[in-house]
Enzyme design. Structure first.
Site, PDB file in Angstrom:
ATOM      1  N   CYS A   1       0.825  -1.212   0.000  1.00  0.00           N
ATOM      2  CA  CYS A   1       0.000   0.000   0.000  1.00  0.00           C
ATOM      3  C   CYS A   1       0.857   1.259   0.000  1.00  0.00           C
ATOM      4  O   CYS A   1       0.355   2.355  -0.192  1.00  0.00           O
ATOM      5  CB  CYS A   1      -0.885   0.017   1.243  1.00  0.00           C
ATOM      6  SG  CYS A   1       0.063   0.267   2.769  1.00  0.00           S
TER       7      CYS A   1
ATOM      8  N   ALA B   1       1.862 -19.539  12.124  1.00  0.00           N
ATOM      9  CA  ALA B   1       1.751 -19.884  13.551  1.00  0.00           C
ATOM     10  C   ALA B   1       2.622 -18.997  14.442  1.00  0.00           C
ATOM     11  O   ALA B   1       3.033 -19.425  15.522  1.00  0.00           O
ATOM     12  CB  ALA B   1       2.074 -21.366  13.782  1.00  0.00           C
TER      13      ALA B   1
ATOM     14  N   GLU C   1       0.332 -13.437  15.606  1.00  0.00           N
ATOM     15  CA  GLU C   1      -1.101 -13.717  15.650  1.00  0.00           C
ATOM     16  C   GLU C   1      -1.840 -13.272  16.928  1.00  0.00           C
ATOM     17  O   GLU C   1      -2.987 -12.850  16.838  1.00  0.00           O
ATOM     18  CB  GLU C   1      -1.320 -15.227  15.479  1.00  0.00           C
ATOM     19  CG  GLU C   1      -0.908 -15.717  14.109  1.00  0.00           C
ATOM     20  CD  GLU C   1      -0.933 -17.229  14.047  1.00  0.00           C
ATOM     21  OE1 GLU C   1      -0.145 -17.854  14.769  1.00  0.00           O
ATOM     22  OE2 GLU C   1      -1.728 -17.779  13.295  1.00  0.00           O
TER      23      GLU C   1
HETATM   24  S1  FES Z   1      -0.889  -3.244   3.124  1.00  0.00           S
HETATM   25 FE1  FES Z   1       0.070  -1.576   4.069  1.00  0.00          FE
HETATM   26  S2  FES Z   1       2.010  -2.347   4.579  1.00  0.00           S
HETATM   27 FE2  FES Z   1       0.944  -4.088   3.826  1.00  0.00          FE
END
Ligand code: FES
Ligand SMILES: Cc1cc2nc3c(=O)[nH]c(=O)nc-3n(C[C@H](O)[C@H](O)[C@H](O)COP(=O)(O)OP(=O)(O)OC[C@H]3O[C@@H](n4cnc5c(N)ncnc54)[C@H](O)[C@@H]3O)c2cc1C
Ligand code: FES
Length: 1283
Positions: A92, A1013, A1195
């Protein structure tokens, strides 16, 4: 579109494809134009995926590559997002960079509000947004004196004089004003851009059916996603008459973009007397909420386009209609002024405009004295989301009186087009604005705004109650929820005293390729250049949920230009299926399909466009099979399960329940979740042409598994297949099993055609095919004492696994292993089942069932608290593990750090004082409530299947001293390569700059385990440590001989002395196991503990909420890299927040997934970040079971997102108390505004329910699918509300 032109034709791959529909911002670029009238250069951020190249005549386009690079000079926007740790997977990042860059070009000193508004159209699935906000906060004049994860002292200054200049030749072109008609003729389509209004009218008369493409945000999507084809397109963006404005009221050309209109309104608000600006202010406020910044910008999303589209959810048309606006329609036959009112909109996408008419201009009148105008909207997300219901309302009073002279109320989102509440309005005119009048209006509105039971968009009760709530808000003009994001606080342990300054372990260190990610240089699978003779593959999927395939006819597809071949199961030379936990999954369906979206065949063609057309021409004939199963209830009824079903028990549950002072039975449903990794599944398979060798470039968490799958599919040994993973643009568990299947199909195509084949799924295909998190129905029976002690609990979990097993049985097992969460319940039983249904199969997703199962136990705790009239945090505290204990599977552990996290979080969050303050707030506010919740987590790290805990690495030292590290982990944003680089740096005692990690490849390190995991760094870090120690020890004699020598000296000497400078490292991993027969074992190496606390403010009238503050305390031992770990914690938290409060998958009654893109499926955005977000790593913690005393963290904190869910539930509880309702109630996940609003049981929702006491209700209830449980639940919910 500009996006494919940039990526394919110009090879500028920094601009990314994330959704193709304007919904994610990954493709953001800056478009600049020179305005010869004002002599200004205007800059806009735009979505390249929606912008036709033909529209860019005379414009300059700046991409991420244009503003800076690691090779020359970085731009501050690139540097700051990287250094602030705002780039994890990085997919992004170029889009974020370009949105921010454009903002700074227009406004070098923005406020924080400008920043969040500018970035509202950009999605990130990894970071949780906080670090991006913090990085870009540095451009605003806000300073914080707190310790930080990055130093602001050495940031590059912003120097606007260094920015790119606008090309002078484009200025000259604009000055000439020679607007001639441009025609672009493609293979199938003609694009005409008229130069004058007369030409436009002539074209409209010649081609009345041709759409006018202005912003293309509507037409473009229809063409792309609905397959609508227009042979001729008229694009009048050069016609000056469509973009102008005058101040008589405000009159604007229909071609004005939203951003332009916004600036016109801002000017008008300054220039007009304040009392006349009511309408302008309201419209301005509404425009700011239309899409993201890119959608509102130039050449995208015009006012005329919005009106002419006449779609029911438009945010502008209700307010334009209520606000007495008019438009001028123009054709060759003349012009006419038309009011924008109820008579203008005829139905869905229909207006009174004639085919040859265009909208020339729109007039927005100034408000008159005593005239009040308001607009309201409710959307699934506060920003960048289409409204569920919106409204425009205007009232004009007689002078010096409260008697209504004129009123108009328009609603959007409650019919095929906007609706005028005429009867309600008639009832008010001439009457005073007072309680009695308004009360009549509510009754009329309930009757007047009806929605049929099967109204498109669903949410019928909610939307009806919103119509009342919004009118009520008009009366009250309730203050909006707070939105200002404040600086957060991050606390972590310092490195131990005496650690060398060069040793990076334990220190915050930027993601090693963050700068490349911010400059667009980072290479993802689809950024690899096109190879000679490359083909593109598109998958053809089933359109039936359960049917026999009677025939596949691809003869028409093969006749189409560019189509090369169609791949079916018969073309697979080797194994046609993959086996998971004992079940076979067909790669391509042959005889029968078992869900919509199942892969049936694939079309390979010379280009993506050709392959898509080919895929559309494939005809599959089916014979429907009737025994379809969609819900877990149906699966239970028909005993449709994947085996084995597991059970686990400790103590004597029956006895415990018998002896309890109170027993309660409850249930909760947790919806599924789409991974929504920003980079969709991508593959490039290249046949080498010799000895059946295949090179596979792909985006997977498990290259070795793909290698094995491809080899078995092609019937060749694994040594002929090499898999290469440079990086992934996010994965979250979704790039393991289906990825291997997709890679295998692509490999079959490459093998059959003998040519390289690329396959990159579109967002909609990815969402349809690849499945996601399992929805779970959890039921429980709990026995407890009056003092809050829980003595027994019996849980049943049903996970909707979908049509094939995938990893569902393992998910169901992990659910049982975590059912106790942090609580020591002496008599405990759990049973879980993976239900086989005719929906696309679900798969691994961050947390692997744990986020679902823990929501069940925490809901149970909430119910116990509500039953006892106590606070949930008290019941949690009473029942928490406190001393060395055995889990229900008899694994010993010490919960000391769990308790420490709890106490610390209580303290840091100032919990008790805030609980009191919230009580006072709730007493003082009727329609807004606050809620607070604190939840713990104990999360097991490692694979219960012992063999998956091993790892290997290969480390080479070259003669110049540089080091190349390869290991089995894949880099998907979690920072494993950065941490591994830190490990190698410590072990070899050299700076990280000497260490490189190129890619993960099955050729370097074989037989690796998945990066999953939360165990990637634990295992691979140890393997790298091992290899480095071997090498370091080998160099020992050389170092001894020349202790003052440099690393480079030692290496060259070692080479001359014939010492091997390459070593493999190996880590055997923990020998974990779980014996399900005996119901005991040690399935985890250790536990990561965390506690999260959140506070929300809820608008009970609409269900909208805002997270005011979140505090998280996590025990991750001694963090190897606090900035990366905090990034993981925040990112996982936000993903959990999405899971529990907003992300909703919707299927049709016949099993078709509706939510296939960011416009229908909402993941959290900037507007969802807690306004204050603090993360503390527990001090003084260590962990003997993992590398450098660290702990796995990828996680666990997903579950802490549920603190927001329970805070909403807490606020709802307060609202219900006002309505006289106490005791437990069921709030399912996600707690969307719809669910929260209805659960609040306000006066308005009750009015809607009461209105069902007429015959209409009967048909509404009968219309429910024959899913009896849903019906029962519905009745139960209603009972609760009326109680
Ligand atoms: S979608 Fe923003 S860093 Fe992965
Ligand atoms: C990601 C995304 C988010 C969005 N969010 C919102 C939102 O929150 N709220 C909201 O209200 N809208 C939203 N929209 C919709 C957007 O506002 C409309 O699609 C846009 O206003 C249409 O304008 P356009 O110029 O792009 O139209 P185009 O797609 O170019 O054209 C649309 C239609 O209008 C006709 N048309 C265009 N101009 C004229 C004219 N001058 N005279 C006659 N007919 C004309 C065309 O023939 C065509 O049929 C969103 C869209 C996207 C893609
Ligand atoms: S790819 Fe353009 S907005 Fe998503």
């Amino acid at each position: 579109m500009l996006l494919s032109f940039l990526r394919k034709n110009l090879r500028l791959t920094g601009t990314k494809y994330g959704c193709g529909g304007g919904g994610c911002g990954a493709c953001t670029v800056m478009v600049s134009r020179y305005d010869p009238q004002t002599k200004n250069i205007n800059h806009w951020s735009v979505n390249a995926c929606l912008l036709p190249v033909c529209q860019l005549h005379g414009a300059a386009v700046t991409t991420v590559e244009g503003i800076g690079s690691t090779k020359t000079k970085l731009h501050p926007v690139q540097e700051r997002i990287a250094k602030a740790h705002g780039s994890q997977c990085g997919f992004c990042t170029p889009g974020m960079v370009m949105s921010m860059y454009t903002l700074l070009r227009n406004n070098p000193q923005p406020t924080m509000e400008d920043v969040t508004e500018g970035l509202a159209g950009n999605l990130c699935r990894c970071t949780g947004y906080r670090p991006i906000v913090d990085g870009y906060r540095t451009f605003c004049e806000v300073n914080s004196s707190r310790p930080e994860l990055f130093s602001k002292g050495d940031l590059l200054p912003l120097d606007p004089t260094q920015d790119l200049i606008f090309p002078p030749e484009l200025m000259r072109l604009a000055e000439v004003k020679d607007q001639t008609t441009q025609r672009f003729c493609g293979e199938r389509m003609t694009w005409i851009s008229p130069g004058s209004l007369n030409e436009l009218l002539q074209l409209k008369a010649d081609y009345p059916q041709a759409p006018l493409v202005m912003g293309n945000t509507n037409i473009g999507l229809d063409m792309k996603f609905k397959g609508i084809f227009h042979p001729v397109i008229i694009s009048p963006t050069q016609v000056p008459e469509l973009e102008w404005f005058v101040f008589v009221g405000v009159c604007v050309g229909a071609g004005c973009s939203m951003s332009f209109l916004k600036s016109v309104l801002e000017r008008s608000i300054n220039d007009f007397p304040p009392e006349s600006t009511h309408m302008f202010r309201t419209l301005l406020q509404q425009i700011k909420l239309v899409g993201g910044q890119q959608i509102r910008n130039v050449a995208v999303s015009t006012l005329g386009g919005n009106i002419a589209s006449a779609y029911p959810n438009s945010d502008l048309t209700p307010i334009l209609a209520a606000g007495r606006c008019t438009l001028v329609a123009l054709s060759k036959d003349g012009r006419r002024r038309v009011p924008i009112d109820k008579d203008f909109f005829l139905g869905f996408a229909k207006t009174v405009l004639k085919p040859d008419e265009i909208v020339l201009s729109v007039f927005i009148p100034a408000s008159r004295p005593n005239e009040i105008v308001h607009a309201f909207r409710h959307a699934p997300r506060k920003e960048s989301a289409l409204a569920t219901v919106n409204a425009g309302m205007r009232v004009w009073f007689n002078e010096n009186s409260n008697v209504v002279k004129e009123i108009s109320i328009y609603y959007g989102g409650v019919g095929a087009t906007i609706l005028s509440a005429e009867r309600a309005c008639q009832q008010i005119v001439g009457r005073p604005w007072e309680e009695a009048t308004l009360s009549d209006v509510y009754s009329t509105l309930v009757d007047e705004i009806k929605l049929g039971p099967s109204a498109p968009g669903g949410k019928v009760d909610f939307r009806r109650s919103l119509t009342l709530s919004l009118f009520f808000k008009f009366n009250l003009a309730i203050q909006p929820l707070p939105k200002h994001i404040q600086p957060g606080y991050q606390e972590f342990q310092n490195v131990l005293e005496g650690q060398s300054a060069q040793d990076p372990v334990g220190r915050p260190m930027m993601h090693r390729t963050a700068l490349s990610q911010a400059t667009g240089e980072a290479v993802y699978c689809d950024d690899l250049p096109q190879t000679d003779g490359e083909l593109f593959l598109v998958i053809v999927t089933s359109s039936r949920p359960h049917a026999k395939i009677t025939h596949i006819d691809f003869s028409e597809a093969l006749k189409l230009p560019g189509v090369v071949d169609v791949i079916t199961a018969k073309d697979i030379p080797g194994k046609r299926f993959r086996t998971f936990t004992g079940y076979d999954e067909e790669l391509l369906a042959e005889d029968e399909v078992t869900c919509v979206g199942q892969m049936v065949c694939a079309v390979v063609a010379e280009s993506k466009a050709h392959a898509k057309r080919g895929a559309a021409a494939v005809k599959i004939s089916y014979e429907d099979l009737q025994d379809r199963i969609f819900t877990v209830e149906e699966a239970i009824e028909k005993e449709s399960f994947f085996l084995p079903r597991r059970q686990i028990e400790r103590g004597d549950v029956e006895k415990g329940l018998r002896e309890a002072e109170q027993v309660y039975e409850g249930e909760i449903r947790i919806g599924g979740q789409e991974h929504f990794y920003l980079e969709t599944q991508s593959f490039l398979v290249i046949p080498i042409g010799e000895e059946k060798e295949m090179k596979v470039y792909l985006s997977t968490q498990h290259p070795a598994f793909t290698q094995e799958a491809v080899a078995e599919t092609l019937g060749i040994p694994s040594n002929r297949v090499s898999c290469h993973v440079k990086r992934l643009g996010g994965a979250f568990g979704g790039k393991v099993t289906k990825t291997a299947i997709l890679a295998s199909i692509t490999a079959v195509a490459a093998s059959k055609t003998g040519r390289p084949v690329r396959c990159v799924l579109e967002r909609g295909e990815d969402m349809l095919i690849t499945g996601g998190r399992h929805p779970v129905w959890g039921k429980y029976k709990v026995g407890f004492m009056k003092d809050g002690r829980i003595t027994a609990a019996d849980f049943q979990y049903y996970a909707n696994a979908g049509n094939v097993v995938d990893e569902s049985v393992l998910v169901a097992e992990k659910i049982l292993l975590h059912l106790d969460n942090a609580y020591n319940i002496p008599n405990l039983r759990g049973r879980s089942a993976a239900c086989k249904t005719n929906l696309p199969s679900n798969t691994a997703f961050r947390g692997f069932g744990v986020p679902q199962c823990m929501l069940v136990v925490e809901s149970m705790i909430d119910d116990v608290a509500l039953k006892l009239g106590r606070l949930p945090e008290e019941i949690r505290e009473i029942n928490m593990y406190k001393e060395v204990s055995l889990t229900h599977y008899k694994m010993e552990f010490d919960p000391e750090n769990l308790v420490r996290c709890w106490n610390e979080c209580m303290k840091k969050a100032d919990f008790r004082q805030r609980r009191q303050a919230i009580d006072i707030f709730n007493q003082q506010n009727q329609f807004k409530k606050r809620g607070i919740a604190i939840v713990p987590i104990k999360y097991g790290i490692g694979f219960a299947e012992a063999f998956l805990n091993q790892a290997a690495a290969l480390v080479h030292i070259y003669k110049d001293g540089s080091v190349l590290v390869s290991h089995g982990g894949t880099e998907m944003g979690q920072g494993i390569h950065t941490k591994v680089q830190q490990v190698a740096s410590r072990e070899l005692n050299i700076p990280t700059s000497l260490i490189h990690i190129s890619e993960t490849s099955t050729q370097c390190v074989p037989n690796t385990c998945p990066s999953a995991a939360s165990f990637g760094t634990d295992a691979n870090g140890m393997a790298v440590k091992d290899a480095c120690q071997i090498l370091y020890n080998r160099l020992e004699p050389i170092r001894k001989k020349n202790p003052k020598g440099t690393w480079q000296n030692w290496i060259i000497t070692a080479f001359l002395e014939k010492i091997s400078l390459s070593a493999t490292g190996y880590y055997r991993g923990h020998d974990l196991d779980m014996d399900w027969e005996k119901q005991e074992g040690k399935p985890y190496a250790y536990f990561t503990y965390a506690v999260g606390c959140s506070e929300v403010e809820l608008d009970c009238l609409t269900g909208e909420y805002r997270t005011l503050r979140t505090d998280i305390v996590v025990d991750i031992g001694r963090s190897i890299n606090p900035s990366i770990d905090i990034g993981q914690i925040e990112g996982a938290f936000m993903q959990g927040l999405g899971l529990y409060t907003m992300e909703e998958l919707k299927f049709s009654p016949s099993g078709v997934l509706y939510t296939r893109g960011p416009s229908q499926y909402k993941i959290p955005s900037f507007c969802d970040v807690p306004l204050k977000f603090n993360v503390y790593l527990l001090a003084g913690s260590s962990n003997p079971h993992a590398i450098y005393s660290s702990k796995g963290i990828g996680e666990p904190t997903v579950f802490l997102g549920s603190s927001v869910f329970f805070a909403i539930k807490d606020a709802v509880t307060a609202a219900r108390k006002d309505a006289g309702l106490t005791g437990p109630f069921q709030l399912n996940s996600p707690a969307t505004p719809e669910r929260a609003c209805l659960a609040c049981a306000t006066h308005f929702t009750q009015m809607v329910y009461e209105s069902y006491s007429n015959p209409f209700v009967v048909c509404f209830l009968l219309s429910y699918p024959k899913n009896s449980v849903k019906k029962k639940k519905r009745k139960k919910e209603r009972k609760v509300i009326f109680k």
